[in-house]
Design a protein around this motif. Structure first.
Motif, PDB file in Angstrom:
ATOM      1  N   LYS A 223      10.649  -0.673  13.839  1.00  0.00           N
ATOM      2  CA  LYS A 223       9.874  -1.147  12.599  1.00  0.00           C
ATOM      3  C   LYS A 223      10.301  -2.179  11.821  1.00  0.00           C
ATOM      4  O   LYS A 223       9.666  -3.107  11.472  1.00  0.00           O
ATOM      5  CB  LYS A 223       9.548   0.101  11.763  1.00  0.00           C
ATOM      6  CG  LYS A 223       8.785   0.127  10.375  1.00  0.00           C
ATOM      7  CD  LYS A 223       7.265   0.156  10.962  1.00  0.00           C
ATOM      8  CE  LYS A 223       6.868   1.372  11.016  1.00  0.00           C
ATOM      9  NZ  LYS A 223       6.629   2.347   9.859  1.00  0.00           N
TER      10      LYS A 223
ATOM     11  N   VAL B  29      -8.608  -1.345  14.709  1.00  0.00           N
ATOM     12  CA  VAL B  29      -8.527  -1.409  13.427  1.00  0.00           C
ATOM     13  C   VAL B  29      -9.545  -0.523  12.641  1.00  0.00           C
ATOM     14  O   VAL B  29     -10.670  -0.918  12.753  1.00  0.00           O
ATOM     15  CB  VAL B  29      -8.338  -2.763  12.378  1.00  0.00           C
ATOM     16  CG1 VAL B  29      -7.958  -2.457  11.010  1.00  0.00           C
ATOM     17  CG2 VAL B  29      -7.105  -3.586  13.071  1.00  0.00           C
TER      18      VAL B  29
ATOM     19  N   SER C 293      -6.789  -3.727   6.224  1.00  0.00           N
ATOM     20  CA  SER C 293      -7.933  -3.341   7.056  1.00  0.00           C
ATOM     21  C   SER C 293      -9.112  -4.037   6.606  1.00  0.00           C
ATOM     22  O   SER C 293      -9.888  -4.302   7.203  1.00  0.00           O
ATOM     23  CB  SER C 293      -7.988  -1.624   7.254  1.00  0.00           C
ATOM     24  OG  SER C 293      -8.374  -1.072   5.986  1.00  0.00           O
ATOM     25  N   LYS C 294      -9.288  -4.136   5.196  1.00  0.00           N
ATOM     26  CA  LYS C 294     -10.490  -4.677   4.778  1.00  0.00           C
ATOM     27  C   LYS C 294     -10.604  -6.273   4.963  1.00  0.00           C
ATOM     28  O   LYS C 294     -11.714  -6.723   5.337  1.00  0.00           O
ATOM     29  CB  LYS C 294     -10.286  -4.485   3.108  1.00  0.00           C
ATOM     30  CG  LYS C 294     -11.614  -5.195   2.431  1.00  0.00           C
ATOM     31  CD  LYS C 294     -11.480  -4.765   0.960  1.00  0.00           C
ATOM     32  CE  LYS C 294     -12.829  -5.075   0.202  1.00  0.00           C
ATOM     33  NZ  LYS C 294     -13.182  -6.565   0.130  1.00  0.00           N
TER      34      LYS C 294
ATOM     35  N   GLY D 152       0.879  -1.215  -0.095  1.00  0.00           N
ATOM     36  CA  GLY D 152      -0.012  -0.098   0.050  1.00  0.00           C
ATOM     37  C   GLY D 152       0.965   1.218   0.131  1.00  0.00           C
ATOM     38  O   GLY D 152       0.779   2.265  -0.674  1.00  0.00           O
TER      39      GLY D 152
HETATM   40  C1  LIG Z   1       3.168   2.216  14.387  1.00  0.00           C
HETATM   41  C2  LIG Z   1       1.807   2.237  13.660  1.00  0.00           C
HETATM   42  C3  LIG Z   1       0.695   1.959  14.469  1.00  0.00           C
HETATM   43  C4  LIG Z   1      -0.477   1.853  13.801  1.00  0.00           C
HETATM   44  N1  LIG Z   1      -1.697   1.708  14.666  1.00  0.00           N
HETATM   45  C5  LIG Z   1      -2.979   1.635  13.938  1.00  0.00           C
HETATM   46  C6  LIG Z   1      -3.869   1.335  14.639  1.00  0.00           C
HETATM   47  O1  LIG Z   1      -4.135   1.338  16.012  1.00  0.00           O
HETATM   48  N2  LIG Z   1      -5.431   1.334  14.104  1.00  0.00           N
HETATM   49  C7  LIG Z   1      -5.478   1.364  12.673  1.00  0.00           C
HETATM   50  O2  LIG Z   1      -6.391   1.427  12.078  1.00  0.00           O
HETATM   51  N3  LIG Z   1      -4.168   1.443  11.927  1.00  0.00           N
HETATM   52  C8  LIG Z   1      -2.942   1.864  12.608  1.00  0.00           C
HETATM   53  N4  LIG Z   1      -1.866   1.789  11.745  1.00  0.00           N
HETATM   54  C9  LIG Z   1      -1.995   2.007  10.371  1.00  0.00           C
HETATM   55  C10 LIG Z   1      -1.954   0.719   9.643  1.00  0.00           C
HETATM   56  O3  LIG Z   1      -0.624  -0.102   9.926  1.00  0.00           O
HETATM   57  C11 LIG Z   1      -2.269   0.469   8.249  1.00  0.00           C
HETATM   58  O4  LIG Z   1      -1.474   1.481   7.557  1.00  0.00           O
HETATM   59  C12 LIG Z   1      -3.743   0.951   8.061  1.00  0.00           C
HETATM   60  O5  LIG Z   1      -4.750  -0.167   8.456  1.00  0.00           O
HETATM   61  C13 LIG Z   1      -3.986   0.764   6.316  1.00  0.00           C
HETATM   62  O6  LIG Z   1      -3.518  -0.262   6.012  1.00  0.00           O
HETATM   63  P1  LIG Z   1      -4.325  -1.017   4.519  1.00  0.00           P
HETATM   64  O7  LIG Z   1      -3.907  -2.256   4.038  1.00  0.00           O
HETATM   65  O8  LIG Z   1      -5.945  -1.225   5.074  1.00  0.00           O
HETATM   66  O9  LIG Z   1      -4.143  -0.073   3.451  1.00  0.00           O
HETATM   67  P2  LIG Z   1      -3.247   0.197   2.316  1.00  0.00           P
HETATM   68  O10 LIG Z   1      -3.675  -0.656   1.188  1.00  0.00           O
HETATM   69  O11 LIG Z   1      -2.003   0.027   2.864  1.00  0.00           O
HETATM   70  O12 LIG Z   1      -3.392   1.702   1.737  1.00  0.00           O
HETATM   71  C14 LIG Z   1      -2.827   2.594   2.812  1.00  0.00           C
HETATM   72  C15 LIG Z   1      -3.623   3.856   2.357  1.00  0.00           C
HETATM   73  O13 LIG Z   1      -3.325   4.264   1.197  1.00  0.00           O
HETATM   74  C16 LIG Z   1      -4.288   4.478   0.211  1.00  0.00           C
HETATM   75  N5  LIG Z   1      -3.853   4.033  -1.098  1.00  0.00           N
HETATM   76  C17 LIG Z   1      -3.857   3.003  -1.559  1.00  0.00           C
HETATM   77  N6  LIG Z   1      -3.451   2.886  -2.814  1.00  0.00           N
HETATM   78  C18 LIG Z   1      -3.312   4.085  -3.245  1.00  0.00           C
HETATM   79  C19 LIG Z   1      -2.918   4.941  -4.341  1.00  0.00           C
HETATM   80  N7  LIG Z   1      -2.553   4.087  -5.460  1.00  0.00           N
HETATM   81  N8  LIG Z   1      -3.202   6.190  -4.423  1.00  0.00           N
HETATM   82  C20 LIG Z   1      -3.421   6.885  -3.353  1.00  0.00           C
HETATM   83  N9  LIG Z   1      -3.652   6.570  -2.093  1.00  0.00           N
HETATM   84  C21 LIG Z   1      -3.811   5.025  -1.882  1.00  0.00           C
HETATM   85  C22 LIG Z   1      -5.474   3.894   0.938  1.00  0.00           C
HETATM   86  O14 LIG Z   1      -6.996   4.412   0.714  1.00  0.00           O
HETATM   87  C23 LIG Z   1      -5.256   3.892   2.176  1.00  0.00           C
HETATM   88  O15 LIG Z   1      -5.737   4.825   3.037  1.00  0.00           O
HETATM   89  C24 LIG Z   1      -0.714   2.157  12.409  1.00  0.00           C
HETATM   90  C25 LIG Z   1       0.481   2.235  11.453  1.00  0.00           C
HETATM   91  C26 LIG Z   1       1.712   2.194  12.189  1.00  0.00           C
HETATM   92  C27 LIG Z   1       2.981   2.451  11.480  1.00  0.00           C
END
Ligand SMILES: Cc1cc2nc3c(=O)[nH]c(=O)nc-3n(C[C@H](O)[C@H](O)[C@H](O)COP(=O)(O)OP(=O)(O)OC[C@H]3O[C@@H](n4cnc5c(N)ncnc54)[C@H](O)[C@@H]3O)c2cc1C
Ligand code: HEM
Length: 405
Positions: free
Chosen positions: A84, A223, A238-239, A46
């Motif tokens: 990390k 989450v 998250s999905k 992501g």
């Molecule tokens: C130390 C730390 C602690 C965290 N704690 C939490 C927590 O307690 N709870 C929580 O919910 N999350 C937390 N997070 C965030 C979590 O790790 C994820 O990053 C989050 O859940 C999103 O992951 P994902 O796979 O759903 O989204 P991803 O698929 O990784 O996408 C991330 C974001 O990028 C956007 N995106 C994807 N592709 C594109 C594109 N082509 N152009 C523009 N935007 C795009 C998506 O819409 C999304 O908003 C934490 C992160 C860190 C580093």
């Protein structure tokens, strides 16, 4: 130690890194994933797609070149990176692979400007940084493995319970599938989980802050489902967590880590400032404080869009009743009609520390800030304008790149 000519060669690359740093790191990742596709499941795809990881690495390389005379100032960043890395299971044997692709990318992107001397200087610099990180990561692994209930790498956990905390945030109560105990951790720390993402055909790790105080028989994370927007895809992991990981499912979990945590050894005031899902590490801190240091003064300052997405509202209210030292200020950016009726918030709009400085700024306090990057930048600017020492400001960025105080 790097010698003078090496440092001069590194410094000479600063202008080109400033201009072409992201081109370099984009090239580096594309090269590395072509030659070593097995690394794709370690890196957050992501962050690759939204460009934040390329940006984070470019900024890190530039910061290193700029501080080559005084690399000690980068120590806090290296501690963040080592945590990390360790949370993601990065080992010493990964470093030569990354080093090889980074040096080849410098040569390929800089072309004629990169002679053998320059490549040798960057090889020495990379080697020095790698040694520092490897040593720090080994210490973190050692600590994680030797404590009660500890481990390294991935351990299977069962999702004992899923609890909706708001329209978009769900808590996962995780218990070890092997029936063993869970380790202690510091309130504020996070863990990594990894799940299969079908659209990528890859396992993908993500970090989630522990949202409950240590000392329970479970580890709890909370989450937010990233739903995306018209031109932005929704979040991948998250999905999967929300839609496909049901109660009873097994999930891979790495041990708690992280350099953002409550200073448990102090008795000075604590100011917890968050927006949205940034409330999660604060809840762990708040529960811990209520249990162990009820005399310690705490300001809980939180912002969210409206009552529908106001997670842990009831829990925070309960804690406030039990905890004499705690004061809560909740902001709703755009309250709905029913929010106005229920009056579950104190102020409208965004957090404005200047307006509440009378009680939000306290002598000797530590400030723990967590939320989206622009939010954190705004809070840090306010804290600094209000005279708070940068040493007292602690931040967790829920993405790559961090935010510097
Ligand atoms: C130390 C730390 C602690 C965290 N704690 C939490 C927590 O307690 N709870 C929580 O919910 N999350 C937390 N997070 C965030 C979590 O790790 C994820 O990053 C989050 O859940 C999103 O992951 P994902 O796979 O759903 O989204 P991803 O698929 O990784 O996408 C991330 C974001 O990028 C956007 N995106 C994807 N592709 C594109 C594109 N082509 N152009 C523009 N935007 C795009 C998506 O819409 C999304 O908003 C934490 C992160 C860190 C580093
Ligand atoms: C000297 C060498 C290295 C440096 C300076 C470095 C630096 C960094 C930095 C600055 C980040 C961003 C941290 C953040 O803001 O969250 C990061 C993340 C990361 N690094 Fe490294 N790193 C190095 C080596 C490695 C190696 C050898 C690997 C293993 C393949 C690796 C894998 C990762 C991963 C997987 C992430 C998380 C990225 C993401 O998923 O978004 N790094 N590193």
């Amino acid at each position: 130690m790097l010698d003078m000519p090496t440092k001069e060669l590194i410094k000479a690359t600063i202008p080109v890194l400033r201009e072409h740093g992201v081109t370099l790191t984009r090239h580096f990742y594309a090269r590395m994933f072509t030659h070593n596709p097995e690394l794709k499941s370690i890196f957050n795809q992501g962050n690759q797609q939204n460009g934040s990881q390329q940006q984070a690495l470019a900024m890190a390389v530039l910061a290193y070149a700029e501080h080559i005379e005084n690399p000690g100032v980068l120590q806090p960043v290296l501690t963040m990176v080592a945590n990390k890395h360790a949370s993601l299971g990065i080992r010493a044997e990964h470093y030569p692979i990354v080093g090889k692709h980074l040096l080849a990318s410098i040569r390929e992107v800089l072309g004629d400007a990169a002679n053998d001397e320059l490549i040798a200087a960057w090889a020495a610099a990379y080697g020095q940084l790698a040694d520092i990180l490897i040593a720090q990561e080994q210490a973190i692994y050692q600590q994680a493995a030797t404590q009660d209930g500890g481990w390294t790498g991935w351990r299977s956990f069962r999702v004992q319970q899923k609890v909706a905390e708001s329209e978009e945030i769900t808590s996962f109560y995780l218990v070890p599938a092997d029936g063993g105990v869970v380790p202690d951790y510091r309130p504020g720390q996070y863990l990594s989980v990894r799940v299969m993402v079908p659209e990528l055909g890859l396992m993908q790790p993500r970090q989630y802050s522990l949202s409950a105080a240590p000392g329970n028989a479970y580890l709890r994370i909370s989450v937010k489902k990233e739903t995306g927007a018209t031109n932005t895809p929704g979040g991948m992991v998250s999905k999967v967590l929300h839609d496909s990981i049901a109660e009873g499912a097994l999930i891979d979990v790495a041990p708690p880590m992280g350099d953002y945590f409550l200073h448990q050894d102090r008795d000075t005031p604590v100011v917890l400032i968050s927006a949205g899902v940034g409330v999660t590490p604060k809840l762990s801190m708040l529960e811990y404080l209520a249990k162990t240091q009820p005399a310690r003064s705490v300001q809980f300052i939180h912002a969210c869009r409206h009552g529908g997405v106001h997670a842990f509202r009831q829990r925070v209210r309960e804690l406030q009743q039990q905890y004499p030292g705690m004061n809560s200020t909740v902001y709703y950016e755009t309250p709905r009609e029913q929010d106005v009726r229920d009056r579950d918030y104190d102020r409208t709009g965004r957090i404005d520390l200047m307006a509440i400085a009378e009680y939000a700024i306290q002598p000797q306090a530590d400030y723990y800030v967590c939320g989206p990057k622009p939010f954190m930048q705004a809070q840090i600017a306010s804290l600094k304008a209000l005279g708070v020492d940068a040493q007292r400001i602690h931040m967790e960025a829920f993405g790559s790149g961090g935010v510097a105080a």
